[in-house]
Design an enzyme around this catalytic site. Structure first.
Site, mmCIF file in Angstrom:
data_model
loop_
_atom_site.group_PDB
_atom_site.id
_atom_site.type_symbol
_atom_site.label_atom_id
_atom_site.label_comp_id
_atom_site.label_asym_id
_atom_site.label_seq_id
_atom_site.Cartn_x
_atom_site.Cartn_y
_atom_site.Cartn_z
ATOM 1 N N LYS A 45 5.392 1.149 -10.543
ATOM 2 C CA LYS A 45 5.000 2.111 -9.497
ATOM 3 C C LYS A 45 6.057 2.238 -8.409
ATOM 4 C CE LYS A 45 0.462 0.291 -9.384
ATOM 5 N NZ LYS A 45 -0.771 0.106 -8.603
ATOM 6 N N LYS A 47 6.611 0.442 -6.115
ATOM 7 C CA LYS A 47 5.979 0.131 -4.822
ATOM 8 C C LYS A 47 6.388 -1.277 -4.423
ATOM 9 C CE LYS A 47 1.497 2.568 -4.461
ATOM 10 N NZ LYS A 47 0.043 2.377 -4.366
HETATM 11 N N1 C2G Z 1 -8.255 4.725 -1.992
HETATM 12 C C1 C2G Z 1 -9.226 5.502 -1.364
HETATM 13 N N2 C2G Z 1 -8.972 6.023 -0.149
HETATM 14 C C2 C2G Z 1 -7.784 5.791 0.477
HETATM 15 C C3 C2G Z 1 -6.805 4.997 -0.150
HETATM 16 C C4 C2G Z 1 -7.060 4.463 -1.396
HETATM 17 O O1 C2G Z 1 -10.316 5.725 -1.930
HETATM 18 N N3 C2G Z 1 -7.579 6.335 1.707
HETATM 19 C C5 C2G Z 1 -8.551 4.185 -3.316
HETATM 20 C C6 C2G Z 1 -7.611 4.700 -4.403
HETATM 21 O O2 C2G Z 1 -8.037 5.968 -4.882
HETATM 22 C C7 C2G Z 1 -7.726 3.598 -5.460
HETATM 23 C C8 C2G Z 1 -7.960 2.338 -4.606
HETATM 24 O O3 C2G Z 1 -8.390 2.782 -3.307
HETATM 25 O O4 C2G Z 1 -8.872 3.826 -6.274
HETATM 26 C C9 C2G Z 1 -6.711 1.497 -4.477
HETATM 27 O O5 C2G Z 1 -5.693 2.322 -3.932
HETATM 28 P P1 C2G Z 1 -4.166 1.863 -4.165
HETATM 29 O O6 C2G Z 1 -4.023 0.443 -3.766
HETATM 30 O O7 C2G Z 1 -3.280 2.908 -3.562
HETATM 31 O O8 C2G Z 1 -4.087 1.935 -5.768
HETATM 32 P P2 C2G Z 1 -2.907 2.605 -6.644
HETATM 33 O O9 C2G Z 1 -1.594 2.163 -6.111
HETATM 34 O O10 C2G Z 1 -3.234 4.032 -6.737
HETATM 35 O O11 C2G Z 1 -3.063 1.850 -8.056
HETATM 36 O O12 C2G Z 1 -3.903 1.454 -12.705
HETATM 37 C C10 C2G Z 1 -4.297 2.098 -11.509
HETATM 38 C C11 C2G Z 1 -3.386 1.728 -10.363
HETATM 39 O O13 C2G Z 1 -3.265 0.323 -10.258
HETATM 40 C C12 C2G Z 1 -3.918 2.310 -9.050
#
Ligand code: C2G
Length: 129
Positions: A45, A47
């Site tokens: 990612k 990240k």
């Molecule tokens: N999320 C949310 N609202 C936000 C930020 C995040 O609902 N303001 C949700 C995202 O949609 C996700 C979860 O919180 O379902 C975790 O977000 P992230 O840590 O950004 O996850 P991500 O990097 O998108 O990784 O295999 C899937 C990936 O690992 C998802």
């Protein structure tokens, strides 16, 4: 017992994450959260996390809605996770809408609305100013 699973980085844990976890838990009785490892985040990612995996795991484990935290090491582990843990429902925020529909063969797939005004990226930007 209805088992739910969701995946994410969960860096700089914030109320948007907790809103997602709360609503995911409301869909069942047992919530598993697969947290991206540091390697997965960087290699897959691009990240760079502020908190390393162990700290992100400890923080998410402290959230009352969460029953189990496991590592997310690869994009393709979801099917085996669903089978291994006998998951009934896979949940993700709707920024992932449609991306995991292939899992419908194995379990229910639910996309929940994101919490609009907060993100880890925005927090990092705001702190830089
Ligand atoms: N999320 C949310 N609202 C936000 C930020 C995040 O609902 N303001 C949700 C995202 O949609 C996700 C979860 O919180 O379902 C975790 O977000 P992230 O840590 O950004 O996850 P991500 O990097 O998108 O990784 O295999 C899937 C990936 O690992 C998802």
């Amino acid at each position: 017992m209805k088992k739910i699973i969701t995946y994410g980085t969960y860096d700089l844990l914030h109320y948007g994450h907790v809103n997602l976890l709360r609503r995911a838990k409301e869909l069942g009785d047992y919530l598993i959260v697969a947290i991206s490892t540091d390697d997965f985040n960087w290699n897959e990612k691009q990240k760079k996390c502020y908190f390393p995996y162990e700290d992100r795991k400890r923080l998410v484990e402290a959230v009352r809605y969460v029953d189990l935290v496991i590592p997310e090491k690869a994009w393709n582990q979801k099917v085996s996770d669903i089978k291994e843990f006998k998951v009934d429902t896979f949940v993700m925020g709707d920024d992932w809408e449609g991306k995991f529909d292939f899992l419908r063969e194995y379990c229910e797939v639910v996309y929940l609305p994101r919490t609009p005004e907060i993100s880890t990226t925005q927090i990092k930007k705001d702190l830089k100013e």
